[in-house]
Design a protein around this motif. Structure first.
Motif, short mmCIF file in Angstrom:
data_model
loop_
_atom_site.label_atom_id
_atom_site.label_comp_id
_atom_site.label_asym_id
_atom_site.label_seq_id
_atom_site.Cartn_x
_atom_site.Cartn_y
_atom_site.Cartn_z
N ASN A 156 0.84 -1.20 0.00
CA ASN A 156 0.00 0.00 0.00
C ASN A 156 0.87 1.25 0.00
O ASN A 156 0.60 2.23 -0.72
CB ASN A 156 -0.92 0.01 1.23
CG ASN A 156 -2.08 -0.94 1.06
OD1 ASN A 156 -2.48 -1.24 -0.07
ND2 ASN A 156 -2.62 -1.43 2.17
N ASP A 157 1.94 1.22 0.81
CA ASP A 157 2.86 2.35 0.85
C ASP A 157 3.49 2.58 -0.51
O ASP A 157 3.64 3.73 -0.97
CB ASP A 157 3.97 2.10 1.89
CG ASP A 157 3.43 2.16 3.31
OD1 ASP A 157 2.32 2.68 3.50
OD2 ASP A 157 4.14 1.69 4.23
N TYR A 217 1.00 4.04 -3.01
CA TYR A 217 0.77 5.46 -2.72
C TYR A 217 1.96 6.31 -3.17
O TYR A 217 1.80 7.41 -3.71
CB TYR A 217 0.51 5.65 -1.23
CG TYR A 217 0.19 7.08 -0.85
CD1 TYR A 217 -1.02 7.66 -1.22
CD2 TYR A 217 1.11 7.85 -0.15
CE1 TYR A 217 -1.30 8.97 -0.90
CE2 TYR A 217 0.83 9.17 0.18
CZ TYR A 217 -0.38 9.73 -0.20
OH TYR A 217 -0.65 11.03 0.12
N ARG A 239 7.58 5.34 7.97
CA ARG A 239 7.71 4.24 6.98
C ARG A 239 7.15 4.65 5.64
O ARG A 239 7.73 4.37 4.59
CB ARG A 239 7.01 2.99 7.51
CG ARG A 239 7.33 1.75 6.67
CD ARG A 239 6.57 0.55 7.17
NE ARG A 239 5.17 0.61 6.75
CZ ARG A 239 4.26 -0.32 7.06
NH1 ARG A 239 4.60 -1.33 7.86
NH2 ARG A 239 3.03 -0.22 6.65
N GLN A 240 6.01 5.34 5.66
CA GLN A 240 5.40 5.78 4.40
C GLN A 240 6.32 6.75 3.65
O GLN A 240 6.56 6.61 2.45
CB GLN A 240 4.06 6.47 4.69
CG GLN A 240 3.45 7.18 3.49
CD GLN A 240 3.11 6.22 2.37
OE1 GLN A 240 2.41 5.24 2.61
NE2 GLN A 240 3.58 6.49 1.17
N ARG A 264 4.60 4.65 11.62
CA ARG A 264 3.87 4.36 10.37
C ARG A 264 4.05 5.50 9.37
O ARG A 264 4.26 5.27 8.17
CB ARG A 264 2.38 4.18 10.69
CG ARG A 264 1.51 3.88 9.49
CD ARG A 264 1.78 2.47 8.95
NE ARG A 264 0.97 2.19 7.78
CZ ARG A 264 1.23 2.60 6.55
NH1 ARG A 264 2.31 3.34 6.33
NH2 ARG A 264 0.44 2.28 5.53
N THR A 277 9.38 4.98 2.27
CA THR A 277 9.03 4.19 1.08
C THR A 277 9.01 5.07 -0.15
O THR A 277 9.50 4.69 -1.22
CB THR A 277 7.66 3.51 1.27
OG1 THR A 277 7.70 2.68 2.43
CG2 THR A 277 7.29 2.67 0.06
N GLU A 278 8.45 6.28 -0.01
CA GLU A 278 8.45 7.22 -1.14
C GLU A 278 9.88 7.57 -1.54
O GLU A 278 10.21 7.62 -2.74
CB GLU A 278 7.68 8.48 -0.75
CG GLU A 278 6.21 8.25 -0.46
CD GLU A 278 5.54 9.49 0.11
OE1 GLU A 278 6.15 10.57 0.03
OE2 GLU A 278 4.43 9.38 0.66
#
Length: 799
Positions: free
Chosen positions: A2-3, A6, A316-317, A313, A320-321
């Motif tokens: 999901n990350d 997005y 982490r998002q 969280r 990830t980007e």
């Protein structure tokens, strides 16, 4: 997942912002992957043989005398083979030069090696034609045999398969061709032919040091264990044979350490450090961009937190980007790296690098690329992620104005720009020193018409030119023939081309009080023909040069440089003074100095003194078997070969090139590495300038309303310029100051690579600082001028 989905959506939604990040990180990762590919090939990649990672070289060492890694004697090979249990196989080689000649085929002089019979079996290399050496070939009385490289087979024999069994002369000795090695095989360095090491009377001579040992370590033996065993062997040899082995140890090195150590190793490690700086600057630049965006996303992150997302969280998002952007940039950089590696491989294809060094990407490089791509994403993403996750939910949700963040992130952004400029200063200073060193090398012999001077090496074999009279006679016949050719202005010869080394002889002057030859001072000596300096276009400072009769009995004359005269006859006129040279322990005849030549660099590499004491001795005084013809005028290599062949059809003519080509080949590393360092430095400068521009432009965007208020209250344009650009100028000043301190320390590491320029050269540093300040001031001025030109009403209505 999901990350990741997005993150990819965000990249598509902000294409220009994403493109800027991807392009920046592509350059950083691209140059890093390029340079690591080169470093891996030169310093780490195992040789392309079974068990190539276990191949080592063993040689002698005498640190007390400054002697490192010199050959061992033939009897030492047997001792090491018998007593070094850590070594699975022990063979040896001695590099040499071979003249291959035969009836009806012009002679060729090629680089070669004399090897022990089992060397190729240890490497597990088979010939493409014929066979390799056997133990029987090395027995006393066995016929002399020779193996050819694929290149010699192709160039000399046009790939004729009937070459096996062909009778040739190898250095005037009858020999039989028994095999042709595979295409590209030139072990140990760039050899083109191989013969057996037949020591003869040297078989028991411990002082005759001719061989370098190449061995294969056992799979379970370490380098340290091997070295420990060799030290024990060396101590025993020193006790048994003190006359030849006292204070001499044995040293083991990998092929990379032995063949590519010293300055070569240093320059590749410096390149790796330089591109590490480029990547850090790229990461700092991208971190600033992401920091700016993260501040603008404060409301989004606050909503995520309000809906239950933990700080971990959110981080982490955001990471990830960052990693997704870095991986995409890395893939783009991989294409850039492939082109860079190809360019470098072409640039060094003819500079004499060991044949087993191949510049190509392998799994190690791809692993490094992957690790750097991920690590870069984490580096430039971590600080913005931590900053963005540190939100005050109530304040962020109440703050509806885009990007109103107070002072949050300001100090981090400030530090990142300072960091970029500091690294850029270090890189630009290093690049500037390399460029100035190259320019010095390029202009070092600018007064010599190098393009008009042709070099050609002629070797006279001992079997047919055993006496000085025969060697003198050959050149006395050759000179008039060459001078009579159309376009030839002058003909001479030298033992070494200018800048290409010299003989090292001891010097004795009258009244010297030393008692041993080792205590006498040393000097560089060239053995030259008549009018050598005139052929080069050099004029003597005083006195005269050699004529055709100098060097004979009663005319033992010498010409010396100003540095030689100053060293041995300080405060005196050296002309008319007497000197005597000692080569080994043999004194030569006393000579009288008849001329003083200008100083120039003759020996050594980049770190050598530019004005070493140098003396010239007439060829008639010391006729050598090998020398370089030095011909000024319009003449081809074919014409030189033809005239030599008319006197002796068995003599090879090699190393035919103009003096300009010789200079180009000798200084290739300065040109190639100077170009690379300059590219890295320009990337660093561009990224740093873009970084400070982006920060100031972003700051203006966030302070537009404030600027409008200032203008409405009567602030003039200069006040706005000072307020807006002041922060950038402070960053620029701090970055340059810190970087200059780092450059003064770091550039000292480049000392062994530089020629004619100090590692802390003030002119280079001054040019770099001026250029950086200009670029930085421009980057500050452009957005500042835009801010000063804002319309107050429009600024007050902003958002």
């Amino acid at each position: 997942m999901n990350d990741l989905r997005y993150a990819l959506r965000l990249i598509r939604q902000h294409p220009w912002f994403s493109f800027a990040i991807i392009a920046t990180i592509a350059l950083g990762i691209g140059v890093n992957t390029t340079v690591f590919t080169l470093v891996n090939a030169v310093l780490f990649k195992p040789l392309p043989f079974p068990g190539g990672d276990r191949l080592v070289l063993v040689a002698a060492s005498q640190p007390s005398q400054g002697r490192q890694f010199f050959p061992v004697s033939y009897p030492d090979i047997a001792d090491i083979r018998q007593n070094a249990a850590a070594l699975e196989r022990v063979e040896a080689f001695s590099q040499s030069a071979f003249v291959i000649s035969e009836q009806g085929n012009p002679p060729d002089r090629v680089s070669g090696a004399r090897i022990t019979p089992g060397l190729f079996a240890m490497l597990e290399v088979q010939p493409v034609l014929g066979r390799t050496f056997t133990e029987g070939d090395a027995k006393a009385g066995a016929p002399v045999v020779v193996l050819l490289s694929h290149g010699v087979w192709k160039d000399r024999y046009a790939l004729d398969k009937n070459v096996i069994g062909r009778q040739v002369r190898l250095n005037e000795t009858p020999a039989t061709i028994i095999g042709v090695m595979p295409d590209g095989f030139k072990f140990p360095n760039n050899e083109a032919a191989w013969a057996l090491a037949l020591p003869g009377e040297r078989a028991e001579n411990r002082a005759a040091r001719d061989f370098t040992i190449v061995a294969k370590r056992r799979p379970d033996a370490s380098q340290a264990e091997t070295q420990a065993q060799l030290e024990v062997i060396a101590q025993r040899l020193a006790q048994q044979y003190p006359a030849s082995h006292n204070d001499i140890s044995l040293r083991v090195q990998t092929f990379h350490q032995a063949m590519n150590g010293g300055p070569i190793r240093l320059v590749f490690l410096l390149m790796l450090g330089a591109v590490g700086f480029v990547l850090l600057i790229a990461c700092a630049n991208v971190a600033n961009m992401l920091l700016s965006r993260a501040i603008g996303r404060g409301r989004e992150i606050s909503i995520r937190t309000a809906l239950g997302a933990s700080r971990r969280r959110v981080i982490r998002q955001l990471l990830t980007e960052s990693v997704a952007l870095s991986m995409i940039g890395g893939l783009a950089g991989l294409v850039f790296a492939a082109g860079g590696v190809k360019w470098f491989a072409n640039a060094v294809s003819n500079v004499g690098k060991p044949y087993w060094i191949t510049f190509e990407m392998d799994w190690v490089v791809l692993g490094y690329f992957t690790a750097v791509s991920v690590l870069a994403g984490l580096i430039f993403g971590l600080a913005p992620a931590l900053q963005a996750a540190r939100v005050d939910i109530n304040e962020s949700l109440k703050d509806g104005a885009r990007g109103s963040d107070g002072r949050r992130g300001g100090y981090l952004s400030f530090a990142l720009v300072v960091f970029q400029f500091a690294l850029a200063v270090v890189l630009l200073c290093g690049a500037g020193l390399m460029v100035r060193s190259f320019l010095h090398a390029y202009n070092e012999y600018a007064n010599i018409p190098a393009a008009e001077i042709q070099l050609a090496r002629v070797g006279l074999p001992q079997s047919r030119y055993a006496t000085p009279e025969l060697r003198r006679g050959f050149h006395e016949k050759l000179y008039p023939r060459l001078r009579a050719l159309p376009g030839v202005q002058s003909v001479s010869q030298t033992s070494h081309p200018i800048g290409g080394g010299a003989n090292g002889w001891r010097v004795e002057v009258p009244g010297q009080t030393v008692t041993t030859n080792e205590q006498r001072p040393a000097a560089s000596v060239l053995i030259v023909g008549a009018s050598y300096l005139k052929t080069l276009g050099m004029a003597l400072l005083r006195g005269r040069e050699f004529d055709e009769n100098d060097g004979g009995e009663g005319k033992e004359f010498a010409v010396v440089t100003q540095a030689f005269a100053s060293k041995f006859f300080p405060g005196e006129d050296a002309i008319g003074k007497r000197i005597r040279f000692h080569a080994g322990n043999q004194p030569k005849a006393w000579m009288t100095i008849i001329g003083i030549a200008p100083d120039f660099r003759q020996i050594g590499g980049p770190a050598s003194a530019p004005q070493d004491p140098l003396a010239f001795v007439p060829y008639r005084f010391e006729p050598q078997s090998g020398s370089f013809l030095t011909i000024r005028g319009q003449i081809t290599a074919a014409a030189i070969r033809a005239e030599v062949a008319r006197l002796d059809g068995e003599l090879p003519v090699s190393n035919t090139e103009t003096l300009a080509e010789f200079f180009e080949r000798s200084n290739w590393y300065l040109r190639v590495f100077g170009t690379l360092f300059s590219v890295f430095a320009m990337l660093a400068l561009g990224m740093a300038a873009m970084g400070i521009y982006a920060v100031i432009a972003h700051s203006i965007g966030r302070r537009t309303k404030e600027i409008g208020v200032r203008l409405a209250l009567g602030a003039d344009r200069w006040t706005i310029l000072r307020v807006v650009a002041g922060r950038g100028l402070l960053q620029l000043g701090l970055g340059v100051s810190i970087g200059l301190a780092g450059a003064i320390f770091g550039c000292r590491l480049m000392g062994p690579l530089l020629q004619g320029v100090s590692p802390n050269d003030p002119l280079t540093f001054g040019i770099v600082i001026t250029g950086l300040l200009t670029a930085g001031l421009s980057a500050c001025a452009i957005p500042a001028r835009k801010a000063a030109a804002l319309d107050p009403l429009s600024a007050l209505r902003y958002e």
